[in-house]
Structures are given as C-alpha cells and as structure tokens.
Design a protein around this motif. Structure first.
Motif, PDB file in Angstrom:
ATOM      1  N   CYS A   1       0.829  -1.195   0.000  1.00  0.00           N
ATOM      2  CA  CYS A   1       0.000   0.000   0.000  1.00  0.00           C
ATOM      3  C   CYS A   1       0.871   1.256   0.000  1.00  0.00           C
ATOM      4  O   CYS A   1       1.823   1.359   0.766  1.00  0.00           O
TER       5      CYS A   1
ATOM      6  N   SER B   1      -5.798  -3.085   4.850  1.00  0.00           N
ATOM      7  CA  SER B   1      -5.555  -2.354   6.097  1.00  0.00           C
ATOM      8  C   SER B   1      -6.259  -1.005   6.109  1.00  0.00           C
ATOM      9  O   SER B   1      -6.668  -0.521   7.157  1.00  0.00           O
ATOM     10  N   CYS B   2      -6.369  -0.350   4.920  1.00  0.00           N
ATOM     11  CA  CYS B   2      -6.933   1.001   4.913  1.00  0.00           C
ATOM     12  C   CYS B   2      -7.944   1.230   3.784  1.00  0.00           C
ATOM     13  O   CYS B   2      -8.504   2.313   3.668  1.00  0.00           O
TER      14      CYS B   2
ATOM     15  N   CYS C   1      -6.186  -2.054  -0.505  1.00  0.00           N
ATOM     16  CA  CYS C   1      -5.400  -2.484   0.650  1.00  0.00           C
ATOM     17  C   CYS C   1      -6.346  -2.880   1.797  1.00  0.00           C
ATOM     18  O   CYS C   1      -7.192  -2.082   2.197  1.00  0.00           O
TER      19      CYS C   1
ATOM     20  N   CYS D   1      -0.393   3.309   3.491  1.00  0.00           N
ATOM     21  CA  CYS D   1      -0.054   2.852   4.851  1.00  0.00           C
ATOM     22  C   CYS D   1       1.165   1.947   4.894  1.00  0.00           C
ATOM     23  O   CYS D   1       1.549   1.473   5.964  1.00  0.00           O
TER      24      CYS D   1
HETATM   25 ZN   LIG Z   1      -3.189   0.641   3.228  1.00  0.00          ZN
END
Ligand SMILES: [Zn+2]
Lengths: 398, 142
Positions: free
Chosen positions: B34, B50-51, B48, B37
């Motif tokens: 990413c 995560s985000c 991504c 992040c």
């Molecule tokens: Zn991310």
C-alpha cells in the motif's frame, strides 16, 4: 467485551424438525424432492399446517425463491444463505431475529442436497482444477501448486500447525473420531451406523495428506434437514417442549486459512462463541453438551478450545481424558456428527442444530444424554472462514 | 482416460495480477504494498485490506521466508501432479509479514520443520508461466 444486547434472548424457539437419513445418494430424487419430504415432516412435527409457514430460509445448493415456489409457500420473509457449513446455525439465528422483529411468525429453515454419484463429482472437481471451472483466487494462487481434494489441504495445514504449537498427538485426534463413531452406532440416520472403530483403525487409515488420516475427514453424502422456528409464546402451545434460542454469535467472517496471516489454529469460533454465551448469560462451564461442526477432527477440536470449553492448546489432553460419547461426562456430537454420520452437503452444518433440538426435547432415544438442558451449537463454513454459534436451551434455562 | 495437465495460474482478474506474473518470468518476486499505509498484503486485490485505499504498488521482496505449516500431498486433486508425489504444499511466511501458498522443494521430507528458513526460487512450468516456490535457505547437513 462490549455490552451484549439480549433483546432476542429466549424470544423464539425451535419447535419441530425432520431429518432424512444421510446416505451416499438418493437415486432418482432431486434436491427439491428431498426438500418437499423433509419440509412436510418438519411442519407436521411442529404441529403446524403448511399455510402457517410465513418465513423461509435456505441456501447454497438451491435458493429461497425456487424453494418457496416449488413447495407452494408464500413467505413474507425469506433469506438465502451462502455460508456453506455455517448455514444451519446462521439460518436459526436469522429466523430468531426476524421473528423477534415481527417480520415473520413461523419460519421454515431447510437445507440439503441430492448429490450425483461420487465418481462423477470427483471427476468434475479434477477437471475444474485442470483448466475448466470458475476463475477464483484458488485457481490462480493454489491450483498451480497441486492442492489435494476438497478441503483436506487447509485442514491438514491447521492440524500440522496445531501439533507443532501444542504437541497435540495423532492418538488424541483419533480419539475424537472414535467417540463420534461410537455415537453414530445409535443413530439410524448415520452413514456409518453399526461400524465401531478403534484409535488403531484411525491411525492405520491412509494419510490423504500428512498429517491428516482418511478417517479424520467426512464422507460427502446426500440428505436433508429442516426445522421450524417460532415465537416463544406460540412454542408453548405446540406438542414438543420448546428449544429456546438463548444466544446467537455470528455469522463471524474471517479470511480463510489459505489467505490469512493470523494463527490458523484459531477459528472464528473464538469471536462467535463468546458473543452467543454473553447474550445467553451463560459461561462455558455451564454448557452440558455440544454439537460442533466437524468436517475434520482438527476443526471440532480447535473450536472446543476457541469456545472456552478447555484452555487453548489443551484439547488433545481434553479428549484423551474425557469420554465425549453420549454416555460420557461431556457429550460432543451425540448423533455421530459428520465424521460418524456422513456429511450431507448442503445440510452438513444443520444436523448439529437438529440433534441439539432432539436432545433438548428428550427425543434422543437410545443416545439421549441425561443432562440435556443447555447446548452450544457451532456451524462452520469454508476453510475456517465463517462461524455462527448458538446457545440453545430448555425452559429450565430461560 | 482424459489427459491431465498441470494447470497454469488462472487469474480471476488478469489485468490486476499480470505484473506479478511478468515479474516472475524475469525472476523478480513482487507483492502488493500500500502506498498510503505501507502495509504489504496477499493475495493481490483491488484495495489495501488495512486502509481500503486503492493506491498500491508492486514492491520487490527479499524472498526470505519461514515455513509456517505444511502438508504432504500423496493424492493430488489433479492427477497431473501424481508424477511428483509426495510433495510439499505449504503456507510460507515472508519476512515482510505476509503469508502465501506455495511448494517447498529441494528438501527431504524428514528435514521439514516449522519455522525453518526458506528462500524463494523460480520454477518455469512451460506455457510461459513461472511459479514462485521455496527451498531451504541452508542445505541440511546429512
Ligand atoms: Zn493501506
């Protein structure tokens, strides 16, 4: 843990069920033909009429539109589940919420499948991996590396890691299989009825993929199950003792074993079971018996840990020291589960719900467990991808 | 008797993952990272995890890894793999923090150990595809 809303606790109950015997095939019969028979039996068992059914939940092998139209139902509430082995527990959870919210009054939950002869099924699977079939994450990132049949690969990986992390032994995994087969002996609907086996038999069965033995898995079969869920008020007027839905956790979804970086010895049960118990107002030591999804010995065993029924990593010793048959101190899968009873695909995760209801209604016959008031039911779909946990109880547990 | 053939990778989204397979052909091992992040993730996907940002790039990784878990295949789903049995179907942890399915090769079955150090290698499978596989980082003393 956050405060759990117990609005639906004890508001609904399972009041009737039916189960077709689990067998390899039902020659000449379609899935919808099995559905018609099992629906008729379940509605009769609940002491209801067909016209009273105003909710329908099914899924995977078929869909709720087709089922409603084929069975001549006119539901005002319906849902199609796509959660595989978690369908049964998830359907009961959804029915409970829908009834408590006033969206339906009497919900038929129904799952099952009439499978083709297994050889054609396996051929189809091999052909799919050879270049046909849908394009998925698996066809890109797994198939080129030579996976094994069905879900054996993922569960073999879980078992291998559990043995490494916790020292769980092959004999301890085999004990789980032996106890479930013992239970199946008393179940006329089970595939393996009458076939007792020993730990040595399990250990002598060939490895499908080390460290997984053939007898630790399940035989894909045909079959169907149905249950009727209604309000607690109505339940008290019907023929059978109500099986109250006290707690629901899930469906909780995580990434499956082949596509995660978390500890693969932990299942979504670790999230779902505490939610269900909190809603019910009970703790693991209160639970008298369980019906847990058992596609492989490793999976029922790691979920026993994740539900808090024994400490994480200690389920091997738990099985070694505990008689988990219907005669034992902590009965698990009293109908033989899928390991002893066969896996009626499409209904595989529903047999656990039906057997819990059967026991709580004291209709277990020769395999009735003496303490049958409070049961934890666990349904799993995919490669440890999705879990729904239910707390079911008799009137004494309200 | 139908003829079975080892399947090449069959992407659900060819445009998304083409850079991975092209890099592998050149013996470079890349994974999604990413841009927002910095997290690595696997398998490749639109955003991504995560985000949820869609701005990610292909980042070259070291290929250093550890064996997380493994199962030994004796009866592959596809008979084309029978010629190679028994072989190792594994989950491998890259040092960048992501896990992937692969094979561990050049290793005796008795030498397999969880957490053993591995390194990525490339195996041409014909038809223009190159697979990323893993072998022990150090040859075991026998
Ligand atoms: Zn991310």
């Amino acid at each position: 843990m956050e405060q759990i809303d117990s609005t639906i606790r004890g508001r609904t109950a399972i009041v009737g069920f039916a189960e077709l015997p689990t067998q390899r095939t039902y020659p000449g019969r379609s899935t919808l033909s099995l559905f018609a028979e099992v629906a008729r039996d379940a509605i009769l068992d609940a002491g209801m009429r067909l016209a009273e059914i105003d909710g329908l939940i099914t899924g995977d092998s078929t869909n709720s539109l087709l089922v409603a139209q084929t069975l001549g139902l006119t539901p005002r509430y319906t849902a199609s589940m796509t959660l595989h082995g978690a369908n049964g527990a998830s359907a009961v959870a959804t029915a409970a919420a829908a009834i408590a919210a006033g969206l339906a009054t009497n919900v038929l939950c129904i799952f099952g499948e009439s499978r083709p002869a297994s050889s054609s099924r396996l051929n189809a699977e091999a052909v799919a991996r050879d270049g046909g079939g849908p394009r998925t994450l698996a066809s890109e990132w797994e198939a080129p590396y030579g996976p094994v049949i069905a879900a054996n690969g993922g569960y073999g990986l879980m078992k291998q890691r559990h043995m490494f992390q916790y020292g769980t032994t092959q004999e301890q995994f085999a004990k789980c299989v032996v106890d479930e087969r013992f239970n199946a002996v008393e179940n006329a609907n089970a595939l393996w009825v009458g076939d007792l086996i020993t730990i040595d038999d399990v250990l002598a069965s060939r490895m499908t993929n080390d460290p997984l033995h053939l007898l630790e898995g399940v035989m894909p079969c045909s079959g169907a199950n149905a249950a009727i869920v209604t309000s607690a008020e109505r339940a008290r007027t019907l023929p059978h003792p109500p099986v109250f839905i006290l707690g629901v956790g899930g469906p909780v979804v995580t990434n499956d074993t082949m596509r995660t970086s978390h500890d693969i010895t932990v299942s979504p049960t670790a999230i779902a079971a505490p939610l269900a118990l909190a809603m019910a107002g009970y703790a693991p030591p209160d639970i008298e018996f369980v019906q847990f999804y058992d596609c492989y010995s490793i999976y029922v065993m790691m979920c026993i840990e994740d539900a808090g029924l024994c400490p994480k990593g200690e389920v091997g010793g738990f099985y070694q020291d505990t008689d988990t048959t219907y005669l034992g101190t902590f009965p698990i899968n009293t109908d033989g589960g899928q390991i002893g009873g066969g896996q009626p695909t499409g209904a595989g995760g529903f047999r656990h719900v039906v057997e819990a209801a059967r026991q709580i209604m004291r209709r277990g016959g020769s395999r009735q467990v003496p303490k049958a008031d409070l049961c934890l039911v666990n349904g799993n779909g995919g490669i440890a991808s999705v879990v729904t946990t239910l707390v079911l109880g008799s009137a004494a547990t309200l | 008797m139908p003829e079975f053939k080892k399947p090449g990778p069959r992407p659900a989204n060819e445009a998304l993952t083409r850079p991975f397979w092209e890099a592998a052909q050149q013996h470079r091992f890349v994974v999604p990272q990413c841009v927002a992040c910095d997290d690595f993730f696997w398998p490749p996907r639109a955003a991504c995890p995560s985000c949820l940002r869609e701005a990610w790039k292909w980042a070259e990784v070291s290929g250093r890894a550890r064996l997380y878990s493994f199962t030994i295949v004796r009866q592959p789903a596809n008979p084309a793999f029978l010629e190679g049995v028994p072989y190792v179907y594994a989950l491998v942890d890259l040092e960048e923090g992501i896990r992937m399915v692969s094979n561990v090769v050049d290793c005796l079955l008795d030498d397999l150990q969880n957490e053993m150090s591995l390194v990525a290698m490339f195996e041409e499978m014909g038809d223009g595809w190159t697979l990323v596989k893993f072998r022990p980082a150090r040859r075991q003393a026998r």
